[in-house]
Design an enzyme around this catalytic site. Structure first.
Site, mmCIF file in Angstrom:
data_model
loop_
_atom_site.group_PDB
_atom_site.id
_atom_site.type_symbol
_atom_site.label_atom_id
_atom_site.label_comp_id
_atom_site.label_asym_id
_atom_site.label_seq_id
_atom_site.Cartn_x
_atom_site.Cartn_y
_atom_site.Cartn_z
ATOM 1 N N ASP A 176 0.843 -1.204 0.000
ATOM 2 C CA ASP A 176 0.000 0.000 0.000
ATOM 3 C C ASP A 176 0.878 1.254 0.000
ATOM 4 O O ASP A 176 0.381 2.372 -0.067
ATOM 5 C CB ASP A 176 -1.029 -0.013 1.141
ATOM 6 C CG ASP A 176 -0.402 -0.075 2.517
ATOM 7 O OD1 ASP A 176 0.841 -0.108 2.615
ATOM 8 O OD2 ASP A 176 -1.165 -0.079 3.519
ATOM 9 N N SER A 177 2.202 1.054 0.036
ATOM 10 C CA SER A 177 3.150 2.159 -0.176
ATOM 11 C C SER A 177 2.951 2.768 -1.566
ATOM 12 O O SER A 177 3.505 3.826 -1.863
ATOM 13 C CB SER A 177 4.596 1.682 -0.016
ATOM 14 O OG SER A 177 4.860 0.590 -0.874
ATOM 15 N N GLU B 246 9.310 -4.621 10.574
ATOM 16 C CA GLU B 246 9.691 -3.289 10.082
ATOM 17 C C GLU B 246 10.221 -2.418 11.209
ATOM 18 O O GLU B 246 9.607 -2.272 12.272
ATOM 19 C CB GLU B 246 8.485 -2.608 9.402
ATOM 20 C CG GLU B 246 8.830 -1.200 8.911
ATOM 21 C CD GLU B 246 7.897 -0.637 7.852
ATOM 22 O OE1 GLU B 246 6.963 -1.335 7.409
ATOM 23 O OE2 GLU B 246 8.119 0.526 7.469
ATOM 24 N N LYS C 144 -1.088 -9.598 2.652
ATOM 25 C CA LYS C 144 -0.339 -9.156 3.842
ATOM 26 C C LYS C 144 -1.244 -8.231 4.632
ATOM 27 O O LYS C 144 -2.016 -7.457 4.050
ATOM 28 C CB LYS C 144 0.945 -8.422 3.435
ATOM 29 C CG LYS C 144 1.693 -7.824 4.638
ATOM 30 C CD LYS C 144 3.042 -7.269 4.266
ATOM 31 C CE LYS C 144 3.044 -5.846 3.778
ATOM 32 N NZ LYS C 144 2.480 -4.848 4.724
ATOM 33 N N ASP D 232 -1.156 -6.195 -0.455
ATOM 34 C CA ASP D 232 -1.268 -5.571 0.866
ATOM 35 C C ASP D 232 -2.724 -5.190 1.123
ATOM 36 O O ASP D 232 -3.336 -4.474 0.311
ATOM 37 C CB ASP D 232 -0.415 -4.282 0.845
ATOM 38 C CG ASP D 232 0.317 -4.048 2.132
ATOM 39 O OD1 ASP D 232 0.112 -4.818 3.091
ATOM 40 O OD2 ASP D 232 1.119 -3.092 2.178
ATOM 41 N N GLU E 238 -1.339 -5.830 8.555
ATOM 42 C CA GLU E 238 -0.562 -5.287 9.664
ATOM 43 C C GLU E 238 -1.209 -5.622 11.000
ATOM 44 O O GLU E 238 -2.432 -5.587 11.115
ATOM 45 C CB GLU E 238 -0.442 -3.756 9.513
ATOM 46 C CG GLU E 238 0.300 -3.343 8.252
ATOM 47 C CD GLU E 238 0.463 -1.824 8.127
ATOM 48 O OE1 GLU E 238 0.090 -1.069 9.058
ATOM 49 O OE2 GLU E 238 0.970 -1.385 7.072
HETATM 50 O O1 KIV Z 1 3.506 -1.117 1.622
HETATM 51 C C1 KIV Z 1 4.656 -1.577 1.596
HETATM 52 O O2 KIV Z 1 5.430 -1.371 0.654
HETATM 53 C C2 KIV Z 1 5.074 -2.398 2.730
HETATM 54 C C3 KIV Z 1 6.528 -2.703 2.861
HETATM 55 C C4 KIV Z 1 7.199 -1.513 3.410
HETATM 56 C C5 KIV Z 1 6.779 -3.913 3.674
HETATM 57 O O3 KIV Z 1 4.272 -2.746 3.547
#
Ligand code: KIV
Length: 272
Positions: free
Chosen positions: A50-51, A188, A119, A89, A121
């Site tokens: 989600d980056s 992280e 993924k 994500d 969190e």
């Molecule tokens: O969103 C992302 O790119 C991430 C990584 C920093 C692990 O969660």
């Protein structure tokens, strides 16, 4: 034993790599072209992070990612990827309300976004949800330490797990995720000694980002590792290229050629 280079990477491959002490590589990608680059480099896993809100969309944090937005980018990455394990994500608040909500969101990431895993969190508070997802056949990668979706609650992108109490909290979070059936955990921005301790304690692989070299693998955000933004990199990033410089140089040359009449020439033109 090494994995044949053309066989697809699965969650089982990653576990086997941990057992054989072969380090796992992961990079983010947000579209078909960047996914194909990561694939061509032989990287094991592609994370549609989600980056992408920060990198592709220019937003200040990851809170603005929506399920529709993530699915749109996941579907493009799935088309550019090949043998790498693709992981989507799950965006802010699409999985913490209930296990039903999480399963419905993950189903869309896998069916419409064509991801092979997701993924999310969080630690102990999401473990019961992770257990339900895994039971339903959804491969889940955990993510603890600095969890960017909690940016406002954490008061910034601070290092986590410093001091005995916080270190214990993160160790317990990691154990809860493993017990819930997560196939791995991203660690992280935490002290290297702590991530090494967690890694030794778990049978599932850990992936470091700002958590030192003692994990089973490493992930970086593509824009950081390729130098795409022109921003000074964080301490935990190694920049392997300066794509921004290359791209801006090429674009300047293009503009100069167009303005000066050097492009297009006869070799770029069609005859009648
Ligand atoms: O969103 C992302 O790119 C991430 C990584 C920093 C692990 O969660």
């Amino acid at each position: 034993m090494t994995t044949p280079s053309n066989s697809p990477v699965t969650t089982h491959t990653l576990r086997q790599m941990k057992r054989e002490q072969r380090r796992i590589t992961m990079a983010t990608a947000y579209d078909a072209i960047t996914a194909a680059w990561v694939e061509a480099a032989g990287i094991d896993t592609i994370l549609v992070g989600d980056s992408l809100t920060n990198t592709a969309l220019g937003q200040p944090d990851t809170i603005g990612a929506t399920l529709d937005m993530m699915i749109h980018h996941c579907a493009a990455v799935a088309l550019g990827a090949g043998r790498a394990l693709t992981i989507g994500d799950m965006p802010f608040m699409t999985y913490k309300i209930s296990a039903e909500q999480a399963m419905a969101s993950a189903a869309r990431m896998m069916q419409e976004g064509r991801m092979k895993a997701v993924k999310l969190e969080g630690g102990r508070e999401v473990a019961p949800i992770v257990a339900r997802m895994v039971d339903a056949g959804i491969p889940v990668l955990g993510h603890i330490g600095l969890v960017p979706q909690s940016y406002h609650a954490l008061g910034g992108y601070r290092i986590q797990g410093r001091g005995e109490t916080d270190a214990k909290r993160l160790m317990n979070d990691a154990i809860a995720l493993e017990d819930a059936g997560a196939f791995g955990i991203v660690l992280e921005k935490m002290p290297a000694q702590l991530s090494e301790e967690i890694t030794k304690h778990l049978a599932i692989p850990t992936i470091s980002i700002g958590a030192g070299p003692g994990c089973d693998g490493q992930v970086l955000v593509l824009a950081d590792l390729l130098g795409m933004t022109g921003m000074p990199p964080f301490k935990f990033v190694k920049q392997y290229a300066n794509l921004r410089e290359v791209a801006v140089g090429a674009l300047r040359q293009y503009a100069e050629d167009v303005r000066g009449g050097a492009f297009p020439g006869p070799e770029h033109s069609y005859d009648a």
